[in-house]
Structure formats: C-alpha cells, structure tokens
Scaffold this motif. Structure first.
Motif, PDB file in Angstrom:
ATOM      1  N   VAL A  45      14.749 -45.906  18.067  1.00 45.32           N
ATOM      2  CA  VAL A  45      15.979 -45.214  18.449  1.00 45.32           C
ATOM      3  C   VAL A  45      15.503 -43.720  18.445  1.00 45.32           C
ATOM      4  N   ILE A  46      16.026 -43.022  19.461  1.00 42.22           N
ATOM      5  CA  ILE A  46      15.700 -41.667  19.481  1.00 42.22           C
ATOM      6  C   ILE A  46      16.742 -41.083  19.961  1.00 42.22           C
ATOM      7  N   ASP A  47      17.373 -40.134  18.937  1.00 42.42           N
ATOM      8  CA  ASP A  47      18.761 -39.870  19.032  1.00 42.42           C
ATOM      9  C   ASP A  47      18.762 -38.500  17.979  1.00 42.42           C
ATOM     10  N   TRP A  97       1.239 -26.613  14.818  1.00 42.63           N
ATOM     11  CA  TRP A  97       1.100 -26.512  13.298  1.00 42.63           C
ATOM     12  C   TRP A  97       0.900 -27.982  13.087  1.00 42.63           C
ATOM     13  N   ARG A  98       1.584 -28.944  13.611  1.00 47.16           N
ATOM     14  CA  ARG A  98       1.397 -30.121  13.443  1.00 47.16           C
ATOM     15  C   ARG A  98       2.064 -30.547  12.013  1.00 47.16           C
ATOM     16  N   ALA A  99       2.945 -30.080  11.659  1.00 47.96           N
ATOM     17  CA  ALA A  99       3.759 -30.189  10.387  1.00 47.96           C
ATOM     18  C   ALA A  99       5.006 -31.048  10.551  1.00 47.96           C
ATOM     19  N   ASN A 144      18.071 -37.424  22.128  1.00 50.80           N
ATOM     20  CA  ASN A 144      17.061 -38.096  22.992  1.00 50.80           C
ATOM     21  C   ASN A 144      16.465 -37.184  23.900  1.00 50.80           C
ATOM     22  N   ASN A 145      14.958 -37.374  23.867  1.00 50.98           N
ATOM     23  CA  ASN A 145      13.945 -36.976  24.976  1.00 50.98           C
ATOM     24  C   ASN A 145      13.585 -38.206  25.631  1.00 50.98           C
ATOM     25  N   PRO A 146      13.623 -38.044  26.950  1.00 52.96           N
ATOM     26  CA  PRO A 146      14.032 -37.173  27.699  1.00 52.96           C
ATOM     27  C   PRO A 146      15.430 -36.960  28.232  1.00 52.96           C
ATOM     28  N   ALA A 164      13.554 -44.301  13.452  1.00 52.70           N
ATOM     29  CA  ALA A 164      14.633 -43.352  13.882  1.00 52.70           C
ATOM     30  C   ALA A 164      13.850 -42.091  14.135  1.00 52.70           C
ATOM     31  N   ASP A 165      13.927 -41.598  15.265  1.00 51.90           N
ATOM     32  CA  ASP A 165      13.102 -40.413  15.712  1.00 51.90           C
ATOM     33  C   ASP A 165      14.055 -39.567  15.810  1.00 51.90           C
ATOM     34  N   GLU A 166      14.193 -38.522  14.968  1.00 51.84           N
ATOM     35  CA  GLU A 166      15.198 -37.470  14.637  1.00 51.84           C
ATOM     36  C   GLU A 166      14.725 -36.103  14.802  1.00 51.84           C
ATOM     37  N   VAL A 167      13.684 -35.779  15.467  1.00 50.05           N
ATOM     38  CA  VAL A 167      12.864 -34.611  15.422  1.00 50.05           C
ATOM     39  C   VAL A 167      13.979 -33.615  16.164  1.00 50.05           C
ATOM     40  N   TYR A 168      15.072 -34.139  16.820  1.00 48.50           N
ATOM     41  CA  TYR A 168      16.042 -33.163  17.606  1.00 48.50           C
ATOM     42  C   TYR A 168      17.259 -32.950  16.754  1.00 48.50           C
ATOM     43  N   SER A 169      17.481 -33.680  15.486  1.00 49.05           N
ATOM     44  CA  SER A 169      18.753 -33.575  14.810  1.00 49.05           C
ATOM     45  C   SER A 169      19.500 -32.447  14.583  1.00 49.05           C
ATOM     46  N   SER A 223      10.748 -36.689  11.543  1.00 48.14           N
ATOM     47  CA  SER A 223      10.904 -35.367  11.984  1.00 48.14           C
ATOM     48  C   SER A 223       9.762 -34.392  11.766  1.00 48.14           C
ATOM     49  N   SER A 224      10.097 -33.026  12.083  1.00 49.73           N
ATOM     50  CA  SER A 224       8.978 -32.290  12.130  1.00 49.73           C
ATOM     51  C   SER A 224       9.293 -30.770  12.202  1.00 49.73           C
ATOM     52  N   LEU A 225       8.356 -29.779  12.028  1.00 51.19           N
ATOM     53  CA  LEU A 225       8.879 -28.421  12.340  1.00 51.19           C
ATOM     54  C   LEU A 225       8.783 -28.032  13.913  1.00 51.19           C
ATOM     55  N   SER A 226       8.304 -29.035  14.632  1.00 52.51           N
ATOM     56  CA  SER A 226       7.970 -28.773  15.900  1.00 52.51           C
ATOM     57  C   SER A 226       8.949 -28.031  16.888  1.00 52.51           C
ATOM     58  N   LYS A 227      10.232 -28.590  16.657  1.00 51.78           N
ATOM     59  CA  LYS A 227      11.096 -28.089  17.503  1.00 51.78           C
ATOM     60  C   LYS A 227      12.437 -27.309  16.934  1.00 51.78           C
ATOM     61  N   ALA A 228      12.989 -27.721  15.769  1.00 53.25           N
ATOM     62  CA  ALA A 228      13.940 -27.164  15.148  1.00 53.25           C
ATOM     63  C   ALA A 228      13.565 -25.863  14.395  1.00 53.25           C
ATOM     64  N   GLY A 232       2.634 -33.823  12.573  1.00 54.99           N
ATOM     65  CA  GLY A 232       4.038 -33.852  13.425  1.00 54.99           C
ATOM     66  C   GLY A 232       4.521 -35.311  13.379  1.00 54.99           C
ATOM     67  N   THR A 233       5.553 -35.384  14.130  1.00 57.75           N
ATOM     68  CA  THR A 233       6.419 -36.789  14.091  1.00 57.75           C
ATOM     69  C   THR A 233       5.428 -37.825  14.903  1.00 57.75           C
ATOM     70  N   SER A 234       4.578 -37.271  15.725  1.00 57.70           N
ATOM     71  CA  SER A 234       3.515 -38.289  16.466  1.00 57.70           C
ATOM     72  C   SER A 234       2.796 -38.941  15.515  1.00 57.70           C
TER      73      SER A 234
HETATM   74  C1  LIG Z   1      11.416 -37.710  20.871  1.00 54.40           C
HETATM   75  C2  LIG Z   1      10.111 -37.107  20.584  1.00 54.40           C
HETATM   76  N1  LIG Z   1       9.534 -37.626  19.233  1.00 54.40           N
HETATM   77  C3  LIG Z   1       8.183 -36.882  18.976  1.00 54.40           C
HETATM   78  C4  LIG Z   1       7.790 -35.664  19.460  1.00 54.40           C
HETATM   79  C5  LIG Z   1       6.489 -35.181  18.937  1.00 54.40           C
HETATM   80  O1  LIG Z   1       6.771 -34.141  18.016  1.00 54.40           O
HETATM   81  P1  LIG Z   1       5.953 -33.676  16.987  1.00 54.40           P
HETATM   82  O2  LIG Z   1       5.351 -32.323  17.677  1.00 54.40           O
HETATM   83  O3  LIG Z   1       6.741 -33.514  15.701  1.00 54.40           O
HETATM   84  O4  LIG Z   1       4.708 -34.473  17.005  1.00 54.40           O
HETATM   85  C6  LIG Z   1       8.294 -35.360  20.627  1.00 54.40           C
HETATM   86  C7  LIG Z   1       7.892 -34.183  21.235  1.00 54.40           C
HETATM   87  O5  LIG Z   1       8.009 -33.584  22.240  1.00 54.40           O
HETATM   88  C8  LIG Z   1       9.573 -35.941  21.019  1.00 54.40           C
HETATM   89  O6  LIG Z   1      10.254 -35.288  22.015  1.00 54.40           O
END
Ligand SMILES: Cc1ncc(COP(=O)(O)O)c(C=O)c1O
Length: 402
Positions: A176-178, A248-250, A180-182, A208-213, A237-242, A105-107
């Motif tokens: 930079v989270i863009d 899967w933690r990918a 952005n969550n939350p 650059a946290d781009e998991v929602y790009s 980034s990751s497969l988690s959101k888009a 995951g991005t984490s």
């Molecule tokens: C901004 C942001 N970064 C990282 C993560 C973690 O994502 P992942 O499931 O890819 O580890 C999340 C999950 O909600 C998130 O909102």
C-alpha cells in the motif's frame, strides 16, 4: 587462445526494468542533438533548488568529524532507532526500538522485507500504477507482482473488490503506497480500514510505503498502522522526501508490534546482517530529523501545493487531457486520449524529442500503454512549470491532430 565472447548475464536481469531511470538514456540522445532537456522524470527536490535543512547537514558533518566512520550495528545506531520508534509511537504505531531497522533509503527496507517474505513463485499484491521498485525487486527474486487496480475516476483509490479477488494462497504481502507515487492520491480512512481488514482476514501482512506521509497538502497523513496497531503492518520511510536528503540513503522500517511478525522481523535482521549497515554518518541525521526542527516542511508543502494547483489547472485546460488532483507529494498522473494504436511511450518520446520535456510513460508504472497516462514531477519553479505546460499544450495539440 579460445574466442573471447561476452560474459553471460543472468537471465533475471531481463525481468528488471525501471522506467524512471531507463528513459534518461533517450533524454541524453536528445541533449546530444542540441535540445535542452527539462527533467520531470525523477522525484528529487534537490536539483530544483530545495535545500536539505542545515541542522541535518551539521549532524552528518559532526558525525564524520567525530570519527563515526566505521560500520554501525546492522540494524543501525541505537539513538536513531529510538527516535524512529518514538516517532512511530507518537503517530499511533507503537513499536519498540528493537522492531526498527535503519536502511539505505525506503528502497532497501522494501527489498529486505520482500526478501524476508517472498520466495520465487510467490505473489505480492502491488497497486497499478505502482512505484516501479516493487516490480523490479519482485522480478529480481522470481516472485510475481499481482496488480490491483486503482481508479483514476475515483481519485486513484484502490479497487477493494479487485484486492479481495486477487488474494490467493500464494499471496505473501500487500503493498500500500499512501500517499501515492505516481498519482499523488491520499486514501480516506474507510479505504485504509478496508485494506487492513482484507489483509488481516487473509493473514497477509501489509507493506506500508509511507515515505510521503509528512507531505500531505492538508497536514500529515496518519500512519496506516495507527488504525490498527496490532495488525501485521510493516511501515517504511526515509529522509529522502520530507527531509530533503535523498542522496544520503537514510531510511528505516518499523515492524508492527504483533508477535505474528516476530519471525519476519528476525528474517529481516538476518538479511540486514549481510549488508553490514546503512550509511553510518547519515544515521545521525535521522536522530536530528525526528527530534529537531521540522519547520522546513511548512514551506516545502506550501510550495508543493501551489505547484500542484498550477499543474491541475494548466493540464486539465489542454484539449484531450485530464488529470486527477494530487493531495500530497510532487506527482501528477495526467491522461491524454490517444488515437487508436498509439502508445503512451510514443506520446512521451514524441514530447521529449520535440520539446525536451522528460516525463515517464504510464506503462512504466504498470498501466496499459494505450490508456495514455504519464507522470509529471512538478518540483520545478512555477515559472518553469508555466513554460513547460505551454510547450506541452502546443505539442499535444499537434500530436493529437497529426
Ligand atoms: C513510493 C516510493 N517509495 C520509495 C521510494 C524510494 O525512496 P528512498 O529514497 O527512501 O529509497 C520512492 C522514491 O521516489 C517512492 O516514491
């Protein structure tokens, strides 16, 4: 026999909080007392009926059937790293596969990068409100999260003067989270450019946290590094959101091509060796995701936009509440004008106990508790959200006039 006392826990655990999950303990109590809980606390589309694309499921199933069940190289399988490198390059961040590391995951990418950059006592600039993993990871290693302000009255854009003021000799990175969550904010190009300029002038890398790009309501949000391919930027980034596969933690990280980041890349790879690899079969889905059909995203984003519009319309109609319009993802950050002395946590827990609606209080994302912010995850159906917002309106009216 000596007395059997509890085994001591490391002090650093005291500094580790993660409100998004911690608040679930409260929800379980409410459930045990017989109230149905509606979970709007965690950004996981799957429990709300969104489905992982079948070709990704097939890619994982095939990998397992074909016997790809051993450890992979610690940076991940070559075809998936090539797919990530090609994707980043196509989107304006030219990188070679050897600058890509597949992560749980991005984490895990974030944790590896922070581990490679910051020692105990060092500082990392983090936005407020923030995704809480950043503060949690920094707390764990004894480094300091230094919060820069983002402005709710200007669509939650970063306060650039604040960023500039907070950069010191102890700063090791700027997060930079863009999108952005939350907050659901998407930054304009000028803001992104200014953030890069500030970081480059200080010689500090951007995480650059781009998991929602790929979940922008007006189309894909450009990668930050596309504005400055030679800047010191690490993209996550990751497969988690888009791609609708959070369990899967990918995930992956891509380290910008500048040779100023070569030592950091080597350090990340060294740390990655220690955890052997990210989940192997799921790495095959990364190749499938980035080289295959993405039509599921059109439908998903359409659904998100409708939910966002309903959320903004309904919440801003509640007396005493206002909310800034999200432009991506599935989060909104409303603010309720609390009476003096009341905290966001009291409002959120009151809402949970009275209605079973579970949100997360703004102070869990680093905001001052008296400001009355809380996060809503709007993944539930329009019908369910309608009912939830009815109940929230009634509760808020009572809460503010008690
Ligand atoms: C901004 C942001 N970064 C990282 C993560 C973690 O994502 P992942 O499931 O890819 O580890 C999340 C999950 O909600 C998130 O909102």
């Amino acid at each position: 026999m000596p007395t059997q006392s509890s085994i001591r826990v490391a002090a650093r655990v005291g500094g580790f909080t993660y409100a998004i999950r911690n608040i679930v303990a409260e929800a379980k109590k409410v459930e045990a007392a017989g109230t149905r809980v509606r979970y709007l606390n965690i950004g996981d589309p799957i429990p709300f009926g969104f489905k992982t694309p079948p070709h990704l499921v097939e890619a994982v199933a095939r990998a397992v059937r074909d016997g790809h069940n051993g450890y992979t190289a610690s940076a991940g399988i070559e075809p998936a790293r090539e797919a990530v490198a090609a994707e980043q390059t196509r989107r304006g961040m030219p990188v070679s596969p050897d600058r890509v590391v597949l992560t749980s995951g991005t984490s895990e990418g974030i944790e590896l990068a922070i581990g490679a950059l910051a020692d105990a006592g060092d500082e990392v600039l983090v936005p407020t409100p923030t995704y809480p993993l950043y503060t949690a990871v920094l707390g764990k290693i004894g480094a300091r999260a230094v919060f820069y302000r983002t402005d709710p009255d200007r669509g939650w854009l970063p306060d650039l003067d604040d960023v500039k003021r907070l950069i010191t000799r102890a700063t090791r990175a700027i997060v930079v989270i863009d999108p952005n969550n939350p907050t659901g904010a998407v930054y304009p190009q000028a803001t992104r450019r200014a953030l890069i300029d500030l970081a480059e002038a200080a010689g500090v890398p951007i995480l650059a946290d781009e998991v929602y790009s790929e979940l922008g309501f007006d189309g894909h949000v450009p990668l930050l590094a596309s504005l400055a391919p030679d800047a010191a930027i690490i993209s996550f980034s990751s497969l988690s959101k888009a791609y609708l596969a959070p369990g899967w933690r990918a995930g992956w990280l891509a380290v910008g091509r500048t040779d100023r980041l070569d030592d950091v890349l080597a350090a990340i790879k060294k740390l990655a060796d220690g955890r052997l690899c990210s989940p192997g079969p799921m790495q095959y889905a990364i190749t499938a995701a980035l080289t295959g059909d993405r039509s599921h995203q059109r439908e998903f984003v359409r659904e998100l936009r409708r939910r966002s519009e309903l959320t903004v319309a309904r919440l801003s109609a509640i007396p005493g509440m206002k909310v800034s319009t999200p432009h991506a993802a599935f989060y909104a950050m409303p603010q309720v004008s609390l009476p003096r002395g009341v905290t966001d946590q009291e409002y959120v827990l009151g809402l949970l106990r009275a209605t079973g609606i579970l949100c997360v209080y703004g102070s869990g994302f680093g905001l001052p508790a008296e400001q009355g912010f809380f996060r809503v995850v709007f993944l539930a159906s329009l019908e369910q959200l309608g009912e939830i917002y009815d109940d929230m309106a009634q509760f808020t009216e009572r809460f503010l006039h008690q």
